[in-house]
Motif scaffolding. Structure first.
Motif, PDB file in Angstrom:
ATOM      1  N   LEU A  46      -6.224  -8.560   4.851  1.00 18.78           N
ATOM      2  CA  LEU A  46      -7.441  -8.324   4.083  1.00 18.78           C
ATOM      3  C   LEU A  46      -7.083  -8.010   2.637  1.00 18.78           C
ATOM      4  CD1 LEU A  46     -10.548  -7.909   4.054  1.00 18.78           C
ATOM      5  CD2 LEU A  46     -10.104  -5.511   4.577  1.00 18.78           C
ATOM      6  N   GLY A  47      -7.753  -8.630   1.700  1.00 23.11           N
ATOM      7  CA  GLY A  47      -7.488  -8.410   0.282  1.00 23.11           C
ATOM      8  C   GLY A  47      -8.081  -7.109  -0.215  1.00 23.11           C
ATOM      9  N   VAL A  48      -7.320  -6.399  -1.048  1.00 15.63           N
ATOM     10  CA  VAL A  48      -7.777  -5.146  -1.644  1.00 15.63           C
ATOM     11  C   VAL A  48      -7.430  -5.165  -3.131  1.00 15.63           C
ATOM     12  CG1 VAL A  48      -7.606  -2.627  -1.640  1.00 15.63           C
ATOM     13  CG2 VAL A  48      -7.377  -3.885   0.508  1.00 15.63           C
ATOM     14  N   LEU A  49      -8.451  -5.074  -3.973  1.00 15.16           N
ATOM     15  CA  LEU A  49      -8.257  -4.950  -5.412  1.00 15.16           C
ATOM     16  C   LEU A  49      -8.264  -3.468  -5.758  1.00 15.16           C
ATOM     17  CD1 LEU A  49      -8.050  -6.132  -8.283  1.00 15.16           C
ATOM     18  CD2 LEU A  49     -10.564  -6.168  -8.323  1.00 15.16           C
ATOM     19  N   ILE A  50      -7.186  -2.997  -6.387  1.00 16.81           N
ATOM     20  CA  ILE A  50      -7.045  -1.583  -6.727  1.00 16.81           C
ATOM     21  C   ILE A  50      -7.262  -1.419  -8.227  1.00 16.81           C
ATOM     22  CG2 ILE A  50      -5.503   0.405  -6.703  1.00 16.81           C
ATOM     23  CD1 ILE A  50      -3.966  -1.034  -4.415  1.00 16.81           C
ATOM     24  N   ILE A  51      -8.263  -0.605  -8.584  1.00 11.67           N
ATOM     25  CA  ILE A  51      -8.589  -0.376  -9.993  1.00 11.67           C
ATOM     26  C   ILE A  51      -8.346   1.098 -10.303  1.00 11.67           C
ATOM     27  CG2 ILE A  51     -10.305  -0.659 -11.805  1.00 11.67           C
ATOM     28  CD1 ILE A  51     -11.826  -2.534  -9.882  1.00 11.67           C
ATOM     29  N   PRO A  52      -7.420   1.394 -11.206  1.00 15.62           N
ATOM     30  CA  PRO A  52      -7.034   2.784 -11.472  1.00 15.62           C
ATOM     31  C   PRO A  52      -7.972   3.484 -12.459  1.00 15.62           C
ATOM     32  CG  PRO A  52      -5.789   1.349 -12.879  1.00 15.62           C
ATOM     33  CD  PRO A  52      -6.636   0.455 -12.003  1.00 15.62           C
ATOM     34  N   GLY A  53      -7.734   4.774 -12.595  1.00 16.09           N
ATOM     35  CA  GLY A  53      -8.366   5.543 -13.653  1.00 16.09           C
ATOM     36  C   GLY A  53      -7.624   5.304 -14.957  1.00 16.09           C
ATOM     37  N   PRO A  54      -7.782   6.202 -15.916  1.00 20.94           N
ATOM     38  CA  PRO A  54      -7.188   5.999 -17.245  1.00 20.94           C
ATOM     39  C   PRO A  54      -5.676   5.823 -17.249  1.00 20.94           C
ATOM     40  CG  PRO A  54      -8.802   7.756 -17.312  1.00 20.94           C
ATOM     41  CD  PRO A  54      -8.632   7.385 -15.879  1.00 20.94           C
ATOM     42  N   ALA A  55      -4.969   6.362 -16.257  1.00 19.10           N
ATOM     43  CA  ALA A  55      -3.506   6.303 -16.258  1.00 19.10           C
ATOM     44  C   ALA A  55      -2.948   4.920 -15.923  1.00 19.10           C
ATOM     45  CB  ALA A  55      -2.936   7.349 -15.305  1.00 19.10           C
ATOM     46  N   GLY A  56      -3.780   3.983 -15.519  1.00 23.31           N
ATOM     47  CA  GLY A  56      -3.330   2.623 -15.294  1.00 23.31           C
ATOM     48  C   GLY A  56      -2.756   2.368 -13.899  1.00 23.31           C
ATOM     49  N   ASP A  57      -2.318   1.124 -13.700  1.00 23.08           N
ATOM     50  CA  ASP A  57      -1.847   0.677 -12.386  1.00 23.08           C
ATOM     51  C   ASP A  57      -0.701   1.516 -11.822  1.00 23.08           C
ATOM     52  OD1 ASP A  57      -3.665  -1.389 -11.995  1.00 23.08           O
ATOM     53  OD2 ASP A  57      -2.407  -2.864 -13.003  1.00 23.08           O
ATOM     54  N   ALA A  58       0.172   2.012 -12.684  1.00 15.10           N
ATOM     55  CA  ALA A  58       1.312   2.796 -12.199  1.00 15.10           C
ATOM     56  C   ALA A  58       0.858   4.022 -11.416  1.00 15.10           C
ATOM     57  CB  ALA A  58       2.206   3.214 -13.368  1.00 15.10           C
ATOM     58  N   SER A  59      -0.293   4.567 -11.775  1.00 15.82           N
ATOM     59  CA  SER A  59      -0.785   5.771 -11.092  1.00 15.82           C
ATOM     60  C   SER A  59      -1.242   5.477  -9.666  1.00 15.82           C
ATOM     61  CB  SER A  59      -1.937   6.401 -11.884  1.00 15.82           C
ATOM     62  OG  SER A  59      -3.078   5.561 -11.868  1.00 15.82           O
ATOM     63  N   MET A  60      -1.403   4.212  -9.330  1.00 11.52           N
ATOM     64  CA  MET A  60      -1.863   3.830  -7.997  1.00 11.52           C
ATOM     65  C   MET A  60      -0.747   3.192  -7.164  1.00 11.52           C
ATOM     66  SD  MET A  60      -5.009   4.811  -8.185  1.00 11.52           S
ATOM     67  CE  MET A  60      -6.084   3.998  -7.039  1.00 11.52           C
ATOM     68  N   ALA A  61       0.489   3.341  -7.607  1.00 12.44           N
ATOM     69  CA  ALA A  61       1.622   2.687  -6.941  1.00 12.44           C
ATOM     70  C   ALA A  61       1.780   3.128  -5.487  1.00 12.44           C
ATOM     71  CB  ALA A  61       2.908   2.943  -7.720  1.00 12.44           C
ATOM     72  N   ALA A  62       1.596   4.409  -5.210  1.00 12.63           N
ATOM     73  CA  ALA A  62       1.760   4.890  -3.828  1.00 12.63           C
ATOM     74  C   ALA A  62       0.696   4.285  -2.915  1.00 12.63           C
ATOM     75  CB  ALA A  62       1.704   6.419  -3.784  1.00 12.63           C
ATOM     76  N   GLN A  70       0.687  -1.466   5.466  1.00 15.22           N
ATOM     77  CA  GLN A  70      -0.272  -1.519   6.574  1.00 15.22           C
ATOM     78  C   GLN A  70      -0.812  -2.930   6.797  1.00 15.22           C
ATOM     79  OE1 GLN A  70      -0.015   1.147   8.290  1.00 15.22           O
ATOM     80  NE2 GLN A  70       1.090   1.957   6.542  1.00 15.22           N
ATOM     81  N   GLY A  71      -0.325  -3.895   6.018  1.00 19.85           N
ATOM     82  CA  GLY A  71      -0.706  -5.282   6.232  1.00 19.85           C
ATOM     83  C   GLY A  71      -1.846  -5.786   5.362  1.00 19.85           C
ATOM     84  N   TYR A  72      -2.221  -5.038   4.339  1.00 19.79           N
ATOM     85  CA  TYR A  72      -3.250  -5.504   3.407  1.00 19.79           C
ATOM     86  C   TYR A  72      -2.590  -6.346   2.314  1.00 19.79           C
ATOM     87  CZ  TYR A  72      -6.324  -2.094   5.575  1.00 19.79           C
ATOM     88  OH  TYR A  72      -7.066  -1.382   6.481  1.00 19.79           O
ATOM     89  N   ARG A  73      -3.343  -7.239   1.744  1.00 23.92           N
ATOM     90  CA  ARG A  73      -2.863  -8.029   0.605  1.00 23.92           C
ATOM     91  C   ARG A  73      -3.501  -7.417  -0.641  1.00 23.92           C
ATOM     92  NH1 ARG A  73      -2.488 -14.473   0.042  1.00 23.92           N
ATOM     93  NH2 ARG A  73      -1.821 -14.505  -2.134  1.00 23.92           N
ATOM     94  N   THR A  74      -2.703  -6.749  -1.441  1.00 22.84           N
ATOM     95  CA  THR A  74      -3.249  -6.016  -2.571  1.00 22.84           C
ATOM     96  C   THR A  74      -3.101  -6.792  -3.877  1.00 22.84           C
ATOM     97  OG1 THR A  74      -1.180  -4.845  -3.025  1.00 22.84           O
ATOM     98  CG2 THR A  74      -2.720  -3.786  -1.511  1.00 22.84           C
ATOM     99  N   ALA A  75      -3.994  -6.463  -4.791  1.00 24.81           N
ATOM    100  CA  ALA A  75      -3.930  -6.961  -6.157  1.00 24.81           C
ATOM    101  C   ALA A  75      -4.214  -5.772  -7.063  1.00 24.81           C
ATOM    102  CB  ALA A  75      -4.944  -8.071  -6.392  1.00 24.81           C
ATOM    103  N   THR A  76      -3.451  -5.661  -8.130  1.00 24.99           N
ATOM    104  CA  THR A  76      -3.686  -4.579  -9.089  1.00 24.99           C
ATOM    105  C   THR A  76      -4.587  -5.090 -10.209  1.00 24.99           C
ATOM    106  OG1 THR A  76      -1.693  -5.143 -10.322  1.00 24.99           O
ATOM    107  CG2 THR A  76      -1.478  -3.482  -8.576  1.00 24.99           C
ATOM    108  N   SER A  77      -5.056  -4.171 -11.011  1.00 27.74           N
ATOM    109  CA  SER A  77      -5.991  -4.515 -12.082  1.00 27.74           C
ATOM    110  C   SER A  77      -5.317  -5.215 -13.255  1.00 27.74           C
ATOM    111  CB  SER A  77      -6.671  -3.245 -12.589  1.00 27.74           C
ATOM    112  OG  SER A  77      -5.739  -2.435 -13.283  1.00 27.74           O
ATOM    113  N   GLY A  78      -4.018  -5.016 -13.397  1.00 31.01           N
ATOM    114  CA  GLY A  78      -3.315  -5.555 -14.557  1.00 31.01           C
ATOM    115  C   GLY A  78      -3.458  -4.682 -15.798  1.00 31.01           C
ATOM    116  N   LEU A  79      -3.955  -3.463 -15.608  1.00 28.53           N
ATOM    117  CA  LEU A  79      -4.189  -2.558 -16.735  1.00 28.53           C
ATOM    118  C   LEU A  79      -3.057  -1.547 -16.857  1.00 28.53           C
ATOM    119  CD1 LEU A  79      -7.963  -1.852 -16.082  1.00 28.53           C
ATOM    120  CD2 LEU A  79      -7.003  -3.325 -17.859  1.00 28.53           C
TER     121      LEU A  79
END
Length: 124
Positions: A46-62, A70-79
């Motif tokens: 299942l695809g999951v787009l992760i959009i971070p707060g002000p700190a950007g994609d690195a803050s959502m790395a964990a 867990q088997g999800y297909r993730t995409a980051t915001s690119g921010l």
């Protein structure tokens, strides 16, 4: 001498000290069965787009790592930082979401944290 309000307000010293507990929270997460995936539903691509707060994609790395394990297909915001006007960011996020849905062949989930939640709501 600091006033009592400086200690107890939502922006006061106690609130700041509460933010210092992140190290303990990380340690608790590291030993949690959930972090290891015990009794957690699998993502099955299942695809999951992760959009971070002000700190950007690195803050959502964990979160990104955990979802992938867990088997999800993730995409980051690119921010690098999510501090631009939402109107400027929206078109890029919309493209990423469409690409993710096309790649997985189904609708994707959007997770937004803090300011990213505003973008997620707008995309949904």
């Amino acid at each position: 001498m600091l006033s009592p309000k400086a200690w107890t307000s939502s922006t006061g010293i106690l609130a700041l000290l509460g933010e210092a507990s992140w190290g303990g929270e990380v340690a608790a997460l590291a030993v949690s069965p959930v972090w290891r995936g015990a009794q957690v539903s699998r993502g099955c691509g299942l695809g999951v787009l992760i959009i971070p707060g002000p700190a950007g994609d690195a803050s959502m790395a964990a979160l990104n790592l955990w979802l992938r394990r867990q088997g999800y297909r993730t995409a980051t915001s690119g921010l690098f930082l999510n501090t631009l006007r939402l109107q400027w960011v929206h078109a890029g996020l919309e493209r990423r979401l469409e690409d993710l849905a096309r790649a997985t062949g189904r609708r994707a989930v959007i997770i937004g944290q803090d300011r990213g939640g505003l973008s997620a709501k707008r995309l949904a």
